[in-house]
Structure formats: structure tokens, C-alpha cells
Design a protein around this motif. Structure first.
Motif, PDB file in Angstrom:
ATOM      1  N   PRO A  69      -3.275  -8.374  23.274  1.00 21.28           N
ATOM      2  CA  PRO A  69      -3.829  -8.709  21.955  1.00 21.28           C
ATOM      3  C   PRO A  69      -4.407 -10.111  21.886  1.00 21.28           C
ATOM      4  CG  PRO A  69      -1.740  -7.597  21.684  1.00 21.28           C
ATOM      5  CD  PRO A  69      -1.912  -7.820  23.148  1.00 21.28           C
ATOM      6  N   TYR A  84      -9.294  -4.140   3.264  1.00 18.19           N
ATOM      7  CA  TYR A  84      -8.196  -4.938   2.726  1.00 18.19           C
ATOM      8  C   TYR A  84      -6.917  -4.123   2.617  1.00 18.19           C
ATOM      9  CZ  TYR A  84      -5.984  -8.887   0.672  1.00 18.19           C
ATOM     10  OH  TYR A  84      -5.143  -9.936   0.466  1.00 18.19           O
ATOM     11  N   MET A  90      -6.118  -4.825  18.901  1.00 21.49           N
ATOM     12  CA  MET A  90      -5.741  -5.731  17.820  1.00 21.49           C
ATOM     13  C   MET A  90      -6.961  -6.147  16.999  1.00 21.49           C
ATOM     14  SD  MET A  90      -2.928  -6.995  16.789  1.00 21.49           S
ATOM     15  CE  MET A  90      -2.588  -8.025  15.405  1.00 21.49           C
ATOM     16  N   MET A 131      -1.896  -2.495  11.064  1.00 24.45           N
ATOM     17  CA  MET A 131      -0.947  -3.351  11.779  1.00 24.45           C
ATOM     18  C   MET A 131       0.259  -2.555  12.262  1.00 24.45           C
ATOM     19  SD  MET A 131      -2.107  -6.366  11.994  1.00 24.45           S
ATOM     20  CE  MET A 131      -3.713  -6.888  11.435  1.00 24.45           C
ATOM     21  N   THR A 132       0.753  -1.658  11.393  1.00 27.00           N
ATOM     22  CA  THR A 132       1.909  -0.871  11.796  1.00 27.00           C
ATOM     23  C   THR A 132       1.557   0.067  12.938  1.00 27.00           C
ATOM     24  OG1 THR A 132       2.585  -0.960   9.502  1.00 27.00           O
ATOM     25  CG2 THR A 132       3.751   0.595  10.889  1.00 27.00           C
ATOM     26  N   PHE A 166       2.207  -0.081  20.632  1.00 25.77           N
ATOM     27  CA  PHE A 166       2.812  -0.904  21.679  1.00 25.77           C
ATOM     28  C   PHE A 166       4.243  -0.480  21.951  1.00 25.77           C
ATOM     29  CE2 PHE A 166      -0.749  -3.729  21.038  1.00 25.77           C
ATOM     30  CZ  PHE A 166      -0.979  -4.135  22.338  1.00 25.77           C
ATOM     31  N   LEU A 167       4.969  -0.138  20.872  1.00 22.50           N
ATOM     32  CA  LEU A 167       6.370   0.252  21.038  1.00 22.50           C
ATOM     33  C   LEU A 167       6.459   1.531  21.874  1.00 22.50           C
ATOM     34  CD1 LEU A 167       9.187  -0.592  20.262  1.00 22.50           C
ATOM     35  CD2 LEU A 167       9.050   0.911  18.294  1.00 22.50           C
ATOM     36  N   VAL A 208      -0.705  -0.411  15.235  1.00 20.25           N
ATOM     37  CA  VAL A 208      -0.780  -1.203  16.465  1.00 20.25           C
ATOM     38  C   VAL A 208       0.619  -1.440  17.010  1.00 20.25           C
ATOM     39  CG1 VAL A 208      -1.404  -3.436  17.439  1.00 20.25           C
ATOM     40  CG2 VAL A 208      -2.938  -2.323  15.856  1.00 20.25           C
ATOM     41  N   GLY A 209       1.545  -1.836  16.108  1.00 19.65           N
ATOM     42  CA  GLY A 209       2.925  -2.059  16.535  1.00 19.65           C
ATOM     43  C   GLY A 209       3.527  -0.799  17.132  1.00 19.65           C
ATOM     44  N   MET A 213       2.547  -1.267  -2.244  1.00 18.41           N
ATOM     45  CA  MET A 213       1.446  -0.535  -1.619  1.00 18.41           C
ATOM     46  C   MET A 213       1.998   0.634  -0.787  1.00 18.41           C
ATOM     47  SD  MET A 213      -1.716  -2.417   0.080  1.00 18.41           S
ATOM     48  CE  MET A 213      -3.359  -1.856  -0.159  1.00 18.41           C
ATOM     49  N   LYS A 227      -7.733  -5.516  13.127  1.00 22.28           N
ATOM     50  CA  LYS A 227      -7.984  -6.609  12.189  1.00 22.28           C
ATOM     51  C   LYS A 227      -9.277  -6.376  11.425  1.00 22.28           C
ATOM     52  CE  LYS A 227      -7.522 -10.331  14.668  1.00 22.28           C
ATOM     53  NZ  LYS A 227      -7.540 -11.713  15.142  1.00 22.28           N
ATOM     54  N   TYR A 237      -3.628  -3.760   5.076  1.00 26.88           N
ATOM     55  CA  TYR A 237      -3.062  -4.249   6.326  1.00 26.88           C
ATOM     56  C   TYR A 237      -1.944  -3.360   6.858  1.00 26.88           C
ATOM     57  CZ  TYR A 237      -5.696  -8.511   5.988  1.00 26.88           C
ATOM     58  OH  TYR A 237      -6.723  -9.406   5.952  1.00 26.88           O
ATOM     59  N   ILE A 238      -1.242  -2.660   5.944  1.00 29.85           N
ATOM     60  CA  ILE A 238      -0.025  -1.959   6.375  1.00 29.85           C
ATOM     61  C   ILE A 238      -0.322  -0.971   7.491  1.00 29.85           C
ATOM     62  CG2 ILE A 238       1.842  -0.455   5.644  1.00 29.85           C
ATOM     63  CD1 ILE A 238       1.707  -1.600   2.943  1.00 29.85           C
TER      64      ILE A 238
END
Lengths: 219, 219
Positions: free
Chosen positions: A161, A183, A172, A189-190, A196-197, A192-193, A1, A176, A185-186
């Protein structure tokens, strides 16, 4: 993907709404944790042994159990005894209470670090208990603990989260719901990460500055 | 009253999963902590850079995001993990990053004269580390490792959100089946606290055993 920038652009507004709630929850939680921590620290120094002991055990218990279960407890058990809270309020109370038990240790160390002579000087000047605290002890105790407090607030930020589990629509949860709708997710989610980073790398710089500004105790 | 025993069995099953996760996560965390902590004090720039990147990344993004990333995004990259594998992976890598800083601090806390003694005895870098530095550093790490293990235990509750049937998950199951809220959440909180007490007791015992015969050496 494959990574899809168009999709990123499309979901950005939804995620930013989540960011706002995340930051709001962190700020409110931090304020509550700062107050609760001070209250616990003061209660543990209380001359009434029973109060000091029971508050100590309560704090110990909260620190030894997971925040997620505490959030469930506040969110599901309290309504049964007639206290109905909106999810965000329940979340902020959970964060504030949990991290309050951590900040209490910071306050304790900070208060213990105020030299004995200051207490004696306050007594010599005939200050009463309340004035000793508000004018002598706390103004000297609080600045050196600002970096340690900030450290816990950043840790709290990274735990926000968890609020998604009690249906708060923070970052978060938004990610989601976006992920489940398309459908994919990449990207969510990335992102969000990455969010935070970035914030926590910035906060490292802020912490260094705070340590430089307040960390040293002047004697 | 008889039906409670059945639900209690469910919660105890969850407790087993939580214990299993905590143990496996701790083992992974311990391995990562030593790899990254010793990488941080390596004389090779590349090893230091990798270790720093690992630590900053896993401390900077929250455990929650890492878990979701491992569970939802990795499958798209062709790596499907069961919830248990994803949980152990995220918990171990996350707590390992925190513990790596502990390892680094403990190694640096060993006095300079010990390193000089290694050189005087003609020990190689690895030999000195293995026979002189680490045995002393281990004792310094132990109490903080105990705290890290408790943090890991608390973090295991998050795996309930990726449908792993741990304590928190079972509490939710009992809540939805019985409609009772106080019983499941209160008992789960007590079990978590008991597990945390066991960990801190175990670490204290281990510390006493390892400190045996080092009385004169410890500063």
C-alpha cells in the motif's frame, strides 16, 4: 453510517483492478528482492574487504530507514539526475531493494548452515569458485531458507500500500479514490483490510506447508 | 545558504514529532505486547482466543490499512481521532501484536524446572510469573524488542500520509517549497538512520545492565 452491499458491488471492479497491480508489484518485488539479497550476501562474503564493508554498511543503512522515504527518494531524486522511472518501476525497485537487505540475512544464515565439509569436498574435487557455488553450496543452502524467504515476501505484500504514495494505482490507491469520489470510507477501507487479512491468513497455511516441505535440513 | 537553515529547522521539528510518535507508540506497543503475550499462555481458553484473534488480525492487515481505517472510518462510528492519536493507536496496536509473540516465546523459553521451583516454593501463578519467570524472560525479549522499536520508528513515516507533520511530511514540504529533492530526502534518511542507531545502542546498553549478576544463570 450503514454498510451498503450495493455500493460494495458497484466498487468491486475498481478494487479488483487495484488487486492486480498489488499482486504484480509483489511478484516483481519478490523476484528483485531474491536477486538483490543473494548479491548482497555474496558481496558481504567477498575477499575484497572494502567491497564487503561498504556493501554491509549500505545494507544496514537501507534496513534502518523507512521504505516510504526510500520510495520518495527513488521517485523524486532520480529524475533530477536524469533517470525517469514510471511509478510502478520505481515502486518495485524500492520494494526489491528494501527487502533485498532482509533476504540477504536469510541467505547469509543459509550459506553459513552448509557444513564445512562440503566446502572442503568441493576443493578436494578441484571445483573452481563458481562451480563450488552453483553446484555444491547454493543447491544445499537454498531449500531450507525457502520458508524464511516466503515470510519476507508476505511482509512485502503487506507493505505494497505504500506504493500509493508515489501514485501507483494499486489496491489502496483505488480504494482511496473511490472513497474520495463518493465520500464513503467504510466499505472501501474495510474491504481493503479484509482483502489483506484473507491473503495473509491463507499465506500462514502456505508457510506451514513450506516449512513442512523444505524447513528441515537433511543431514 | 542562509535559507537552508530555515528548512533544516522545519525538518528538525518533524524529527521531534517522529520521536514523540515513536516513544508513545512504543509505550502502547509494550503494554499490548504484555497483555496479549501473557494472554496467549493463559490457562483460560477465552483469554487465549482473544489474544490470538488480536495478534492475527493486527499482523495480518498492514499497518497502512489500519492507520487509514483508524483515521477515516472510525469518525463515521462516532469516534474522531486527531492524526496523532490515530497514529499512536495504529502503530502501538500493530507493533504490539508482533511483540506479543516475542513475549510469548520468551515466557515459553524459560525452563520447566523454574516453573517446578515456583510450585516447590508454594508461589501462586501470578507471584511465580512476577518474581521468577518474567525477570528471566525479559532478558530474552530485549534484543527482539529493540528490533521491534526500529520497525516502529520506520513505520512512523506512514503517518505523514494522514497529514501529521513528521519527518517524512516535512521532507515533502521542503521538496515542494524549494524544488530541491536530494537535500530533504537525503537528510531525512540520515536522521532516521541515526535514530535507529540510537535505539539499537540504547537496547544493547539496557541489555548489559539487566544481564548484570545473571552470568551464572543464563544458559
Amino acid at each position: 453510517m450503514e454498510w451498503d452491499w450495493n455500493f460494495v458491488r458497484e466498487i468491486m471492479p475498481t478494487l479488483i483492478q487495484g488487486v492486480k497491480i498489488t499482486i504484480l508489484a509483489t511478484i516483481l518485488g519478490s523476484i528483485l528482492a531474491a536477486i538483490v539479497g543473494l548479491a548482497i550476501a555474496l558481496a558481504r562474503r567477498s575477499e575484497n574487504r572494502i567491497v564487503a564493508r561498504s556493501v554491509g554498511w549500505f545494507a544496514e543503512f537501507i534496513r534502518g530507514t523507512p521504505l516510504l522515504v526510500q520510495l520518495y527518494f527513488i521517485f523524486y531524486v532520480l529524475p533530477d539526475i536524469g533517470i525517469l522511472l514510471p511509478p510502478l518501476v520505481a515502486g518495485v525497485i524500492g520494494l526489491g531493494l528494501h527487502y533485498g537487505t532482509y533476504t540477504a540475512e536469510v541467505y547469509r544464515a543459509g550459506i553459513d548452515n552448509v557444513p564445512r565439509g562440503q566446502w572442503e569436498a568441493a576443493k578436494a574435487c578441484n571445483l573452481n569458485g563458481r562451480h563450488t557455488w552453483t553446484h555444491i553450496i547454493l543447491p544445499q543452502a537454498i531449500p531450507p531458507m525457502i520458508p524464511a524467504l516466503a515470510n519476507y515476501f508476505i511482509a512485502m505484500f503487506k507493505e505494497t500500500p505504500l506504493l500509493s504514495a508515489i501514485t501507483v494505482l494499486e489496491l489502496m490507491n483505488q480504494a482511496k479514490s473511490v472513497a474520495n469520489t463518493y465520500y464513503r470510507y467504510i466499505e472501501p477501507m474495510t474491504l481493503v483490510g479484509a482483502f489483506f487479512l484473507v491473503i495473509s491468513l491463507c499465506s500462514v497455511v502456505l508457510l506451514r506447508w513450506l516449512e513442512h516441505r523444505y524447513g528441515r535440513i537433511e543431514r | 545558504m542562509t535559507q537552508w537553515s530555515g528548512y533544516l529547522g522545519l525538518i528538525l521539528q518533524g524529527a521531534l514529532v517522529t520521536i514523540e510518535l515513536t516513544l508513545m507508540g512504543s509505550v502502547l506497543a509494550l503494554i499490548m505486547a504484555f497483555l496479549a503475550g501473557m494472554g496467549r499462555v493463559s490457562r483460560f481458553f477465552i483469554l487465549r482466543a482473544i489474544a490470538t484473534a488480536y495478534i492475527e488480525f493486527f499482523r495480518g492487515t498492514s499497518i497502512f490499512v489500519q492507520l487509514f481505517w483508524a483515521y477515516f472510518v472510525l469518525p463515521f462510528a462516532g469516534l474522531s481521532l486527531t492524526p496523532l492519536q490515530a497514529g499512536v493507536l495504529a502503530l502501538g496496536l500493530n507493533v504490539g501484536a508482533y511483540a506479543a509473540e516475542v513475549v510469548r516465546g520468551a515466557i515459553l523459553s524459560v525452563g520447566r524446572e523454574q516453573y517446578e521451583a515456583c510450585t516447590a516454593l508454594n508461589l501462586g501463578r501470578w507471584q511465580g510469573m512476577r518474581h521468577v519467570i518474567l525477570p528471566q524472560a525479559l532478558l530474552v525479549m530485549l534484543p527482539t524488542f529493540g528490533n521491534n522499536a526500529i520497525e516502529l520508528l520506520k513505520a512512523t513515516s506512514v503517518v505523514s500520509l494522514i497529514s501529521l507533520a513528521d519527518l517524512t511530511f516535512q521532507a515533502q514540504v521542503v521538496r515542494s517549497q524549494t524544488g530541491s529533492t536530494l537535500m530533504p530526502f537525503a537528510s531525512v534518511l540520515v536522521i532516521y538512520f541515526a535514530l535507529a542507531l540510537i535505539i539499537s545502542w540504547g537496547v544493547r546498553t539496557l541489555e548489559r545492565r539487566m544481564a548484570r549478576g545473571l552470568d551464572g544463570v543464563r544458559v
